[in-house]
Design an enzyme around this catalytic site. Structure first.
Site, PDB file in Angstrom:
ATOM      1  N   GLU A   1      43.529  44.601  31.301  1.00 40.88           N
ATOM      2  CA  GLU A   1      43.262  43.270  31.867  1.00 40.88           C
ATOM      3  C   GLU A   1      42.650  43.521  33.234  1.00 40.88           C
ATOM      4  O   GLU A   1      43.337  43.930  34.168  1.00 40.88           O
ATOM      5  CB  GLU A   1      44.553  42.457  31.945  1.00 40.88           C
ATOM      6  CG  GLU A   1      44.314  40.984  32.152  1.00 40.88           C
ATOM      7  CD  GLU A   1      44.462  40.573  33.602  1.00 40.88           C
ATOM      8  OE1 GLU A   1      43.399  40.410  34.253  1.00 40.88           O
ATOM      9  OE2 GLU A   1      45.583  40.431  34.078  1.00 40.88           O
TER      10      GLU A   1
ATOM     11  N   CYS B   1      43.156  36.960  39.078  1.00 42.50           N
ATOM     12  CA  CYS B   1      41.908  37.209  38.359  1.00 42.50           C
ATOM     13  C   CYS B   1      41.433  35.992  37.577  1.00 42.50           C
ATOM     14  O   CYS B   1      40.279  35.940  37.163  1.00 42.50           O
ATOM     15  CB  CYS B   1      42.083  38.399  37.421  1.00 42.50           C
ATOM     16  SG  CYS B   1      43.495  38.229  36.329  1.00 42.50           S
TER      17      CYS B   1
END
Length: 490
Positions: A259, A293
């Protein structure tokens, strides 16, 4: 043996670090929170060996037993909730609401979720097939079964922006599936992960099933990736580091779950509810000082509502209180370090040089209590174009860039997809059918339609340089497993 501050957790023992200690710094006060252990490369290898030795017995435990241990661990984390939240806040600089609600509470919830996940079916009967006689054997019916098996030893490398939820999202599903883990926490805030390990130990996790090795040196994470006993690496962090890890994994065929970075596009059409879009973008891009993010840091706004949108967002930012994360009413606390503050500020200056208009922020915040700590003012950059570095690169701070567009859905999608990243995008439109049509076209792992909320059962992960694989919900159980098939004559 119980948790001892400043020690590693390897093979069920709290051991003195071979590399000494380094200080964990509170981003708000710049005071030392406590000593963090620096593992030697040999101790990292010891952790991998301990995990490999523990894998066989742990993978064969009954799912009900694994579920009970994860549930007990969640109970213990909840028992110490206040102390855990206080430590997480001190390490990470998160506001009180974030440390309690988005860090520790989510971490506890993930252990409870995967306690149930340990009981989810892992076998699926497949339709029988009639085979004709031939080189593969006699004619007849062949049955088949597909089942999920644990991968083995998983190295979990976690991010600094959430020292509870992120490690829990890796460790809990990995253990639920019968894997063992070597956890390498982010160097900035590793102490919470040791608290998590202590709760798991008290809950009855057998020695070697969970190991935690921290360090400020990149060599610690490198050793945790390269150890031959490791079968899989689960990493959350920057794309550049993820690419380096991916090269190592590729050479040894280790499984990967990555990720990585994001530069979320938020498309705002002319028919959107501007107040809703402004609230969603404004709340999220500065949440946790922009160190997430999934933040919508690229607002792509139709020219017909561009000026109104910029003015509304400027006003919204004016109500975001910057200050001590422990103080009531603080919305934006510090970023993780002085070095990161300098990096974010350098991007704001770069935006000016590229021709962006600084509508809000852009200067280091001042005021009572802000002379100490790594604070960055929420910043709004207008008059941006999609070729600017501030629009294309992940800043990981409270900075949003607004880009106008004049055309239709095709132009909006082209602008949004003109990025190296593809983690989470957003669409605001009063025409829900159009919003869903656009969402289906975007090359992003997730899309929010008229919302910034997430569903914690929905798969999470990115397209392009935003990562490899999916987790969250049952998808995390799939990520930490291998598929095996068994066939037999019917």
């Amino acid at each position: 043996m119980t948790y001892t501050e400043g020690r590693l957790f390897v093979g069920g023992e709290w051991v003195e670090p071979g590399g000494g200690h380094y200080d964990v710094i509170d981003p708000a006060s710049e005071q030392v929170v406590g000593p963090a252990p620096e593992a030697s490369k040999e101790q990292v290898r010891d952790a991998a060996r301990a995990a490999a030795d523990a894998f066989g017995p742990w993978s064969r435990t009954r799912p009900e037993e694994r579920a009970a241990i994860l549930d007990r661990a969640a109970d213990l984390m909840q028992r110490d909730f206040a102390a855990n939240a206080e430590l997480a806040q001190a390490e990470s600089g998160a506001t009180s609401a974030t440390a309690r609600g988005m860090q520790v509470a989510v971490g506890v919830a993930r252990f409870r979720r995967y306690a149930k996940g340990a009981l989810e079916p892992v076998e699926q009967g497949l339709p029988p097939q009639i085979n004709e006689a031939g080189p593969m054997g006699k004619a007849g019916v062949v049955g088949a079964l597909a089942l999920r098996r644990p991968v083995g030893v998983v190295t979990c490398i976690t991010s600094y922006n959430n020292p509870w939820a992120n490690p829990a999202g890796k460790v809990a599903p990995a253990l639920a599936m019968g894997n063992t883990v070597v956890v390498k926490p982010a160097p900035q805030d590793p102490l919470s992960v040791y608290r998590m390990a202590a709760a798991l130990e008290e809950a009855g996790v057998p020695p070697g099933v969970v190991n935690v090795v921290s360090g400020a040196s990149a060599e610690v994470g490198q050793a945790a990736v390269e150890a031959p006993e490791v079968d899989m690496v689960s990493f959350t962090g920057s794309t550049a580091v993820g690419q380096a890890i991916g090269e190592v994994c590729g050479r040894s065929m280790k499984r990967q779950l990555m990720e990585l970075g994001g530069k979320g596009a938020a498309i705002v059409f002319g028919d959107a509810d501007l107040d809703s879009a402004v609230a969603g973008i404004g709340t999220t891009y500065a949440f946790y000082s922009g160190q997430i993010c999934t933040a919508p840091t690229r607002a792509l706004v139709h020219r017909s509502v561009y000026d109104a949108f910029v003015e509304k967002l400027r006003g919204y930012i004016g109500f975001m209180k910057v200050g001590d994360p422990r103080a009531k009413g603080t919305v934006v606390g510090p970023v993780i370090s002085a070095a990161h503050r300098d990096r974010v500020e350098s991007y704001v200056e770069l935006g000016r040089k590229e021709g962006a208009t600084v509508v809000a922020g852009g200067e280091r915040p001042d005021g009572d209590g802000l002379g100490t700590g790594f604070y960055v003012a929420p910043t709004l950059l207008a008059d941006c174009t999609n070729d600017m570095r501030v629009v294309r690169e992940e800043i990981f701070g409270p900075v949003v860039a607004v880009v106008p567009f004049d055309g239709d859905e095709d132009e909006a999608v082209a602008l949004a997809d003109d990025s190296d990243y593809g983690l989470i995008d957003y669409v605001w439109s009063g025409d829900v059918a159009k919003a869903f049509r656009v969402a289906r076209r975007l090359r992003a792992g997730g899309v929010g339609v008229n919302t910034i909320a997430r569903n914690m059962e929905a798969p999470f992960g990115g397209f392009k340089k935003s990562g490899v694989g999916r987790d969250v919900g049952s998808y995390a159980l799939h990520a930490y497993s291998e598929l095996q098939s068994i066939v037999w004559p019917g």
